[in-house]
Design a protein around this motif. Structure first.
Motif, short mmCIF file in Angstrom:
data_model
loop_
_atom_site.label_atom_id
_atom_site.label_comp_id
_atom_site.label_asym_id
_atom_site.label_seq_id
_atom_site.Cartn_x
_atom_site.Cartn_y
_atom_site.Cartn_z
N GLY A 68 9.14 26.23 -17.89
CA GLY A 68 9.37 27.66 -18.04
C GLY A 68 10.83 28.00 -18.27
N HIS A 69 11.72 27.35 -17.55
CA HIS A 69 13.15 27.62 -17.72
C HIS A 69 13.65 27.12 -19.07
N LEU A 70 13.12 26.02 -19.55
CA LEU A 70 13.50 25.55 -20.88
C LEU A 70 13.07 26.54 -21.95
N ARG A 71 12.05 27.32 -21.67
CA ARG A 71 11.51 28.27 -22.65
C ARG A 71 11.93 29.71 -22.37
N GLY A 72 12.90 29.89 -21.47
CA GLY A 72 13.48 31.23 -21.35
C GLY A 72 13.46 31.87 -19.99
N TRP A 73 12.84 31.24 -18.97
CA TRP A 73 12.89 31.85 -17.65
C TRP A 73 14.33 31.83 -17.14
N LEU A 74 14.65 32.80 -16.29
CA LEU A 74 15.99 32.93 -15.76
C LEU A 74 15.98 32.73 -14.24
N PRO A 75 17.13 32.44 -13.63
CA PRO A 75 17.18 32.30 -12.18
C PRO A 75 16.72 33.57 -11.48
N SER A 76 15.84 33.43 -10.50
CA SER A 76 15.36 34.59 -9.74
C SER A 76 14.73 34.10 -8.45
N GLY A 77 14.55 35.03 -7.52
CA GLY A 77 13.86 34.69 -6.28
C GLY A 77 14.70 33.88 -5.33
N PHE A 78 14.04 32.96 -4.61
CA PHE A 78 14.69 32.20 -3.56
C PHE A 78 15.59 31.11 -4.14
N CYS A 79 16.78 30.98 -3.55
CA CYS A 79 17.73 29.97 -3.99
C CYS A 79 18.65 29.62 -2.82
N TYR A 80 19.51 28.63 -3.02
CA TYR A 80 20.31 28.09 -1.93
C TYR A 80 21.70 27.73 -2.44
N ARG A 81 22.67 27.76 -1.55
CA ARG A 81 23.98 27.21 -1.90
C ARG A 81 23.85 25.69 -1.98
N GLU A 82 24.40 25.12 -3.02
CA GLU A 82 24.37 23.66 -3.11
C GLU A 82 25.07 23.04 -1.90
N TYR A 83 26.07 23.72 -1.39
CA TYR A 83 26.80 23.21 -0.23
C TYR A 83 25.86 22.91 0.93
N ASP A 84 24.85 23.74 1.13
CA ASP A 84 23.96 23.61 2.28
C ASP A 84 22.88 22.56 2.09
N VAL A 85 22.61 22.14 0.86
CA VAL A 85 21.51 21.20 0.60
C VAL A 85 21.98 19.95 -0.13
N ALA A 86 23.30 19.74 -0.24
CA ALA A 86 23.81 18.61 -1.01
C ALA A 86 23.36 17.27 -0.45
N HIS A 87 23.07 17.21 0.86
CA HIS A 87 22.66 15.96 1.48
C HIS A 87 21.16 15.72 1.36
N LEU A 88 20.41 16.68 0.87
CA LEU A 88 18.97 16.52 0.66
C LEU A 88 18.77 16.02 -0.77
N ARG A 89 18.39 14.78 -0.93
CA ARG A 89 18.41 14.17 -2.27
C ARG A 89 17.07 13.59 -2.71
N THR A 90 16.10 13.50 -1.85
CA THR A 90 14.83 12.91 -2.24
C THR A 90 13.77 14.01 -2.36
N PRO A 91 12.70 13.74 -3.13
CA PRO A 91 11.62 14.74 -3.23
C PRO A 91 11.04 15.14 -1.88
N ALA A 92 10.94 14.19 -0.96
CA ALA A 92 10.39 14.52 0.36
C ALA A 92 11.27 15.51 1.09
N GLU A 93 12.61 15.38 0.96
CA GLU A 93 13.53 16.28 1.64
C GLU A 93 13.62 17.63 0.94
N LEU A 94 13.60 17.63 -0.39
CA LEU A 94 13.75 18.87 -1.15
C LEU A 94 12.43 19.61 -1.32
#
Length: 423
Positions: A152-178
């Protein structure tokens, strides 16, 4: 033998390789995400460590930890060493601030985590801690995506809704954690995707608490998607304390220059799949054939080998003033704002910049306009609650975001609103 030791084993030279103290041991390490996290290395499979997938890696295992979990560091990471070796001048970039917790005999980490997993009013202790997580101009933001959302984003969706500072989640790197941060609540499997961009202004973001978005907490389970919204401003998690943000009024935000679409694998590898070229309004492919398997979960028929994905025009966009006239603009925070022009000579710095968003009312409910097609408007409630969702017959498209189609002739008070940013 693992490269770990006592405090007196640490290197003393300022130009020695970086080592950090974590959980009572010193580890060889490297910085990640502008210092928000560290990648620790070891030669044996210690608890929490994953196999190091790099070919010919010196250390066989690695682990990702947040910067606040490191008690001390000495030496230089690879980035700092490269700057010294080449004489390169690094960009001046202010660091994001960690959460601040008041010292108290009655509130330890476990108690704080319990408080973060229940609704909190503005005068509570957990709300005061949550307010210490702030967004500045240039803060790197991240939104975890499903394969459907990636397309969807490749076809035009824009950032919206829930999001996070990368600073707070930089240590979460696997699909299970994210996976807990995904908006659909589905099993992330072997790969999870993400959108990363830079914030233009704190005005574009809000905290999803019971005071700012009270309707979130009372939405029936049958009308929700993904994990419940707690109302404390923190994500539902069994171990981590992750501050959540939503885009203001749940509106779309225009893409900033050099935004990227990423993939994270089970061994913690981050792969840049696409980068946004703002002048061309295009996503450019960055991945090679070795990462083709990462896109096996995307919807059938997706042209994975396509080099460029043009982004269609959207109701929400950046506009800037130059010599008394208003033009489409490009934001490249923290410091560059210019006219949208493919020719370098015409990329003049703007005198002012704003986010232009279309607001309207349908059936008395305040909404933003996401897109329009053949006499119909895609509307999104600004403050969804059970009553508004039922009144509009809106569908949950991701966690906290509801949309529906409305006849353009029935929509009232449609207007373009410019949210001005201070340069």
């Amino acid at each position: 033998m693992a490269l770990i030791g006592r405090a007196d084993d640490r290197p003393t030279s300022a130009h020695a390789p970086l080592r950090v103290l974590h959980d009572g041991r010193w580890f060889p390490a490297d910085e990640m995400s502008k210092g928000a996290a560290y990648e620790l290395f070891a030669d044996e499979p210690l608890p929490g460590f994953l196999p190091n997938p790099r070919p010919g890696a010196r250390h066989k295992f690695r682990r990702f930890v947040h910067a606040t979990d490191v008690l001390a560091a000495t030496g230089l990471g690879s980035r700092a060493a490269a700057v010294i070796a080449t004489g390169e001048q690094p960009l001046a970039e202010l660091p994001d601030q960690p959460l601040r917790m008041p010292v108290s005999r009655s509130l330890d980490w476990a108690g704080l985590h319990r408080l973060s997993q229940q609704p909190a009013t503005a005068d509570s202790v957990v709300a005061a801690i949550r307010r210490s997580a702030t967004i500045r101009r240039g803060t790197r933001m991240i939104k975890v995506l499903s394969a459907r959302q990636l397309v969807g984003h490749l076809r035009g969706w824009l950032p919206s809704g829930f999001c996070y500072r990368e600073y707070d989640v930089a240590h979460l790197r696997t699909p299970a954690e994210l996976g807990v941060l995904r908006g659909d609540g589905a099993d992330p499997g072997d790969v999870v995707f993400a959108l990363r961009w830079r914030a233009v202004d704190p005005l574009d973001y809000a905290v999803p608490s019971v005071d700012t978005y009270p309707g979130f907490v009372n939405i029936p389970p049958g009308d929700r998607m993904g994990p419940p919204i707690i109302g404390s401003g923190f994500a539902p998690a069994d171990r981590h304390l992750v501050p959540e943000f939503v885009t203001a009024d749940l509106a779309d935000l225009p893409l900033t220059a050099n935004a990227s679409l990423l993939a994270y694998t089970t061994d913690g590898t981050e792969v840049t799949l696409y980068t946004y070229l703002a002048e061309q309004h295009t996503w450019a492919r960055m991945w090679g054939p070795q990462w083709r398997h990462l896109l096996s979960s995307v919807p059938e028929g997706f042209p994975g080998d396509q080099e460029y994905f043009p982004v269609p025009a959207a109701p929400t966009r950046f506009v800037g003033r130059y010599r008394g006239e208003t033009y489409d603009a490009i934001a490249d925070p923290p410091g560059e704002f210019r006219l949208a022009a493919k020719i370098r000579a015409a990329r003049y710095p703007v005198e002012s910049i704003a986010r232009r968003t279309v607001y309207a009312r349908w059936r008395g409910v305040p909404c933003t306009i996401v897109r329009s097609e053949a006499g119909w408007l895609r509307v999104r409630p600004c403050r969804p609650d059970a009553e508004a969702i039922d009144q509009l017959a809106a569908q949950c498209v991701e966690r906290g975001v509801y949309e529906t189609w409305a006849p353009a002739t029935e929509v009232t008070d449609a207007r373009e609103v410019d949210i001005e940013y201070r340069l």
